[in-house]
Design an enzyme around this catalytic site. Sequence first.
Site, PDB file in Angstrom:
ATOM      1  N   THR A  55       0.837  -1.210   0.000  1.00 21.62           N
ATOM      2  CA  THR A  55       0.000   0.000   0.000  1.00 21.62           C
ATOM      3  C   THR A  55       0.865   1.250   0.000  1.00 21.62           C
ATOM      4  O   THR A  55       0.587   2.215  -0.716  1.00 21.62           O
ATOM      5  CB  THR A  55      -0.951   0.001   1.214  1.00 21.62           C
ATOM      6  OG1 THR A  55      -1.762  -1.177   1.150  1.00 21.62           O
ATOM      7  CG2 THR A  55      -1.838   1.221   1.229  1.00 21.62           C
ATOM      8  N   CYS A  56       1.911   1.224   0.781  1.00 21.87           N
ATOM      9  CA  CYS A  56       2.810   2.375   0.903  1.00 21.87           C
ATOM     10  C   CYS A  56       3.493   2.698  -0.427  1.00 21.87           C
ATOM     11  O   CYS A  56       3.594   3.862  -0.819  1.00 21.87           O
ATOM     12  CB  CYS A  56       3.870   2.104   1.964  1.00 21.87           C
ATOM     13  SG  CYS A  56       3.202   1.535   3.548  1.00 21.87           S
TER      14      CYS A  56
END
Length: 182
Positions: A55-56
């Site tokens: 996600t990052c």
Amino acid sequence: MIPGMKLPSVTFRTRVRDESIGGPNPYRWEDLTTEDYFGGKRVVLFALPGAFTPTCSTFQLPGFEKGFADFQAEGIDSIYCLSVNDAFVMNQWAKAQGLENVKVIPDGSGEFTRRVGMLVRKDNLGFGLRSWRYAAIINDGKVEAWFEEPGLCDNHGEDPYGVSSPENVLNWLKDASREQAA
């Protein structure tokens, strides 16, 4: 943290490029403080569980990087990405992501993260202690706005993402600008 609160005073151990060192790894240690990063300017700080994580790396960091000009238009001087990773990992992640606008802050020992109340255990993922995902608008070292993902707890079964997204933070800034202009 709540709006108006001052950020804790912490020293971050960073590595900076220094061509005078020569060789294949021309970096030196440089201590930077909370004041160095946040004093006298208005910035976006966002924190995430770990460099190189899905996600990052796919959404949050690229969104802030690509939207930098939009944030500047709303009065933001800098955007910082903080993670409980060491300077070596953060620098390699910044390089891998091709960052030009977002600057990374290594909180290797988790001291800043602990002092803002966002240090959580992520042993369920084999991470150990890491940051809960959040973002903030910081104005001269004080919290102007705080965007914390729901469900703050150790070993959360999911990785909530949305409240701290670049789009949400930018929308808040635009709304604040409209309110101030009215």
